[in-house]
Design a protein around this motif. Structure first.
Motif, PDB file in Angstrom:
ATOM      1  N   GLU A 295       0.649  -1.120  -0.020  1.00  0.00           N
ATOM      2  CA  GLU A 295       0.156  -0.120  -0.090  1.00  0.00           C
ATOM      3  C   GLU A 295       0.905   1.329   0.020  1.00  0.00           C
ATOM      4  N   GLY A 296       1.924   1.238  -0.702  1.00  0.00           N
ATOM      5  CA  GLY A 296       2.592   2.576  -1.121  1.00  0.00           C
ATOM      6  C   GLY A 296       3.678   2.726   0.176  1.00  0.00           C
ATOM      7  N   GLY A 297       3.788   1.992   1.303  1.00  0.00           N
ATOM      8  CA  GLY A 297       4.462   2.135   2.521  1.00  0.00           C
ATOM      9  C   GLY A 297       6.169   1.970   2.111  1.00  0.00           C
ATOM     10  N   PRO A 298       6.913   1.963   2.877  1.00  0.00           N
ATOM     11  CA  PRO A 298       8.563   1.564   2.626  1.00  0.00           C
ATOM     12  C   PRO A 298       8.556   0.020   1.927  1.00  0.00           C
ATOM     13  N   ALA A 299       9.583  -0.192   1.225  1.00  0.00           N
ATOM     14  CA  ALA A 299       9.629  -1.307   0.566  1.00  0.00           C
ATOM     15  C   ALA A 299      10.276  -2.343   1.363  1.00  0.00           C
ATOM     16  N   SER A 300      10.665  -2.329   2.570  1.00  0.00           N
ATOM     17  CA  SER A 300      11.104  -3.182   3.167  1.00  0.00           C
ATOM     18  C   SER A 300      11.114  -2.929   4.753  1.00  0.00           C
ATOM     19  N   ALA A 301      10.999  -4.112   5.626  1.00  0.00           N
ATOM     20  CA  ALA A 301      10.998  -3.883   7.036  1.00  0.00           C
ATOM     21  C   ALA A 301      12.557  -4.170   7.515  1.00  0.00           C
ATOM     22  N   LEU A 302      12.678  -3.397   8.592  1.00  0.00           N
ATOM     23  CA  LEU A 302      14.164  -3.610   9.155  1.00  0.00           C
ATOM     24  C   LEU A 302      14.259  -4.722   9.648  1.00  0.00           C
ATOM     25  N   PHE A 303      15.210  -5.589   9.875  1.00  0.00           N
ATOM     26  CA  PHE A 303      15.507  -6.781  10.560  1.00  0.00           C
ATOM     27  C   PHE A 303      16.667  -6.865  11.454  1.00  0.00           C
ATOM     28  N   ILE A 304      16.538  -7.358  12.739  1.00  0.00           N
ATOM     29  CA  ILE A 304      17.535  -7.348  13.718  1.00  0.00           C
ATOM     30  C   ILE A 304      17.309  -8.927  14.472  1.00  0.00           C
ATOM     31  N   GLY A 305      18.617  -9.482  14.044  1.00  0.00           N
ATOM     32  CA  GLY A 305      18.553 -10.797  14.927  1.00  0.00           C
ATOM     33  C   GLY A 305      19.668 -10.864  16.073  1.00  0.00           C
ATOM     34  N   LEU A 306      19.056 -11.206  17.153  1.00  0.00           N
ATOM     35  CA  LEU A 306      19.768 -11.132  18.493  1.00  0.00           C
ATOM     36  C   LEU A 306      20.208 -12.578  18.789  1.00  0.00           C
ATOM     37  N   PRO A 307      21.335 -12.529  19.729  1.00  0.00           N
ATOM     38  CA  PRO A 307      21.894 -14.065  19.819  1.00  0.00           C
ATOM     39  C   PRO A 307      20.619 -14.797  20.997  1.00  0.00           C
ATOM     40  N   GLY A 308      21.075 -15.998  21.065  1.00  0.00           N
ATOM     41  CA  GLY A 308      19.863 -16.720  21.621  1.00  0.00           C
ATOM     42  C   GLY A 308      20.069 -16.765  23.252  1.00  0.00           C
ATOM     43  N   VAL A 319      21.112  -2.053  24.564  1.00  0.00           N
ATOM     44  CA  VAL A 319      22.086  -1.547  24.120  1.00  0.00           C
ATOM     45  C   VAL A 319      21.964  -1.131  22.408  1.00  0.00           C
ATOM     46  N   ALA A 320      21.105  -2.044  21.659  1.00  0.00           N
ATOM     47  CA  ALA A 320      21.311  -2.011  20.564  1.00  0.00           C
ATOM     48  C   ALA A 320      19.983  -1.858  19.867  1.00  0.00           C
ATOM     49  N   VAL A 321      18.942  -2.613  20.041  1.00  0.00           N
ATOM     50  CA  VAL A 321      17.670  -2.411  19.591  1.00  0.00           C
ATOM     51  C   VAL A 321      16.746  -1.019  20.062  1.00  0.00           C
ATOM     52  N   ARG A 322      16.719  -0.673  21.220  1.00  0.00           N
ATOM     53  CA  ARG A 322      16.122   0.222  21.884  1.00  0.00           C
ATOM     54  C   ARG A 322      16.641   1.566  21.035  1.00  0.00           C
ATOM     55  N   PRO A 323      17.800   1.965  20.859  1.00  0.00           N
ATOM     56  CA  PRO A 323      18.139   3.137  20.026  1.00  0.00           C
ATOM     57  C   PRO A 323      17.420   2.983  18.494  1.00  0.00           C
ATOM     58  N   VAL A 324      17.294   1.820  17.929  1.00  0.00           N
ATOM     59  CA  VAL A 324      16.446   1.801  16.714  1.00  0.00           C
ATOM     60  C   VAL A 324      15.223   2.191  16.781  1.00  0.00           C
ATOM     61  N   LEU A 325      14.589   1.638  17.683  1.00  0.00           N
ATOM     62  CA  LEU A 325      12.935   2.089  18.388  1.00  0.00           C
ATOM     63  C   LEU A 325      13.026   3.692  18.663  1.00  0.00           C
ATOM     64  N   GLN A 326      13.996   4.000  19.177  1.00  0.00           N
ATOM     65  CA  GLN A 326      13.868   5.601  19.529  1.00  0.00           C
ATOM     66  C   GLN A 326      14.000   6.320  17.912  1.00  0.00           C
ATOM     67  N   ALA A 327      15.055   6.067  17.130  1.00  0.00           N
ATOM     68  CA  ALA A 327      15.008   6.521  15.781  1.00  0.00           C
ATOM     69  C   ALA A 327      13.863   6.435  15.139  1.00  0.00           C
ATOM     70  N   LEU A 328      13.122   5.275  15.222  1.00  0.00           N
ATOM     71  CA  LEU A 328      11.744   5.197  14.378  1.00  0.00           C
ATOM     72  C   LEU A 328      10.871   6.092  14.788  1.00  0.00           C
ATOM     73  N   GLN A 329      10.958   6.611  16.138  1.00  0.00           N
ATOM     74  CA  GLN A 329       9.992   7.401  16.741  1.00  0.00           C
ATOM     75  C   GLN A 329      10.347   8.984  16.683  1.00  0.00           C
ATOM     76  N   GLY A 330      11.519   9.185  15.855  1.00  0.00           N
ATOM     77  CA  GLY A 330      12.120  10.504  15.823  1.00  0.00           C
ATOM     78  C   GLY A 330      12.714  11.029  17.112  1.00  0.00           C
ATOM     79  N   MET A 331      13.045  10.288  17.849  1.00  0.00           N
ATOM     80  CA  MET A 331      13.608  10.575  19.242  1.00  0.00           C
ATOM     81  C   MET A 331      14.979  10.838  19.084  1.00  0.00           C
ATOM     82  N   PRO A 332      15.630  12.085  19.739  1.00  0.00           N
ATOM     83  CA  PRO A 332      17.125  12.227  19.424  1.00  0.00           C
ATOM     84  C   PRO A 332      18.042  11.127  19.842  1.00  0.00           C
ATOM     85  N   ALA A 333      19.092  11.087  19.368  1.00  0.00           N
ATOM     86  CA  ALA A 333      20.045  10.097  19.715  1.00  0.00           C
ATOM     87  C   ALA A 333      20.867  10.485  21.154  1.00  0.00           C
ATOM     88  N   THR A 334      20.383   9.968  22.259  1.00  0.00           N
ATOM     89  CA  THR A 334      21.247  10.100  23.503  1.00  0.00           C
ATOM     90  C   THR A 334      21.711   8.952  24.182  1.00  0.00           C
TER      91      THR A 334
END
Length: 411
Positions: A295-308, A319-334
């Motif tokens: 429906e006209g959205g982004p052509a792909s979804a991000l993928f992150i694979g974490l250790p088991g 340390v790694a996924v939460r910054p991505v979620l913040q970036a998705l929501q337009g939060m500043p990198a802190t």
């Protein structure tokens, strides 16, 4: 190996903020992220008002202790008095507008009710006032047209109160990130099911789902995917539809039963990173193509694979996924808020990688380490109050100040 800072820079560079926003009631906006700044349409407070229960007067009318003034009006919060006559006082209560002409408030503890000779109510002022005392000035908190909350702010209880104080009944927020979650591994079973020989209960599914919900995400739980290439590819195709991020745990190495890497490569693209942290060295990052029904959205979804391993998965999310979620929501990198606290232990054999040690504060104020720092010991994450962020190769001696990241400071 990549440093954590290098990995975070790559993750954020590959993450675009979500474009969709929605208006929500300020009552229901806790934890959401502002899409547009909140600007005040009024001064706060909107008028000069009393910060005490007492008496409003002109300071010049009571130049010395013991002066007596007739009380000609009573002003409660929500009421507006009349202009104060010279040589008189007004009974006033906290939050009530200051009558025109008054320039001071004397708290009731410094006053004594009395009567004039003609029987009118009066007040004896035991402490002479200074002009301006106990008056909250119009606009001393917020000026009209001022920005009180910036776009990208995650809304806390106090931020909601501030928004309400400037009259914002609704707030424009970024829509919640939609995250598809699944685990891979034929050895995984769900709690409540029989634990057959060689099987383990799937703790990561519970930990990661809760972390995503705590971070304000909508979670699409795809369950446990069998260790087969085609089943993994099908799960990725389903996950890509309608989700911004696909998050998995386990199965990203190069073993014969680890199908995630070839599956993501077939459905999109993937990099397998070795990050110089302990626990949590392996991290897979890439994207999965969406189908024609996007429906006209982004052509792909991000993928992150974490250790088991459960602690590796937990720490890597923080340390790694939460910054991505913040970036998705337009939060500043802190950077996470860190405390400099003294160690109550010796750490004489540091790793060459940056370590995240599970620790908590003891009764003596010193940080204690959980005895077993293995990546498979999930009890350490429950026992701990946070993580010690220890630089590569850095030994710690009892009493040294270390960088402590409390779990409670993470939204």
């Amino acid at each position: 190996m990549l440093s954590l800072d290098e990995a975070l820079a790559r993750l954020r560079a590959a993450t675009s903020p979500l474009a969709e926003t929605e208006a929500v009631s300020t009552f229901d906006a806790l934890g959401r992220v502002l899409a547009r700044a909140v600007r005040s349409r009024l001064d706060v407070p909107p008028h000069d008002n009393s910060s005490m229960d007492g008496y409003a007067m002109r300071a010049a009318d009571v130049p010395s202790r013991g002066g007596v003034l007739p009380v000609l009006q009573r002003v409660a919060a929500g009421q507006v008095g009349v202009r104060l006559e010279a040589g008189s006082a007004a009974r006033i209560f906290t939050g009530a507008p200051i009558p025109e002409g008054a320039d001071a408030v004397v708290m009731q503890e410094h006053c004594e009710p009395t009567t004039m000779l003609d029987g009118r109510p009066a007040v004896r002022v035991k402490t002479p006032p200074e002009a301006g005392q106990w008056i909250r000035r119009r606009g001393e908190d917020v000026r009209a047209d001022a920005v009180v909350l910036e776009a990208g702010t995650r809304l806390t209880p106090q931020a909601l109160g501030l928004a309400a104080s400037v009259g914002a009944a609704t707030l424009d927020v970024v829509r919640r990130p939609r995250v598809a979650l699944f685990s891979t591994g034929d050895e995984l079973v769900m709690p409540g099911e029989p634990l057959k020989p060689g099987a383990i209960y799937n703790s990561n599914r519970y930990t990661l789902r809760a972390l995503l919900q705590q971070a304000g995400c909508e979670v699409g739980d795809l369950g446990i995917v069998p260790d087969r290439l085609e089943a993994t590819r099908e799960a990725l195709r389903r996950a890509a539809r309608g989700h911004d991020l696909i998050l998995t745990s386990g199965g990203v190495s190069v073993g014969e039963e680890d199908h995630l890497r070839p599956a993501v490569q077939a459905e999109g693209a993937i990099d397998l990173w070795q990050i110089a942290i302990k626990p949590g060295k392996p991290l897979a990052f890439g994207h999965v193509r969406r189908g024609v029904d996007n429906e006209g959205g982004p052509a792909s979804a991000l993928f992150i694979g974490l250790p088991g391993n459960p602690v590796s998965s937990f720490v890597t999310f923080l340390v790694a996924v939460r910054p991505v979620l913040q970036a998705l929501q337009g939060m500043p990198a802190t950077e996470p808020a860190a405390l400099a606290l003294p160690a109550g232990f010796d750490w004489s054999r540091p790793d060459a990688r940056r370590e995240f040690l599970r620790a908590r504060r003891g009764a003596d104020g010193l940080l204690e380490l959980f005895p077993n720092q293995s990546s498979g010991v999930l009890t350490s994450a429950v026992w701990a109050e946070g993580l010690i962020d220890n630089p590569p190769g850095h030994a710690i001696a009892r009493g040294d100040l270390v960088r402590f990241l409390p779990f409670s400071d993470r939204p």
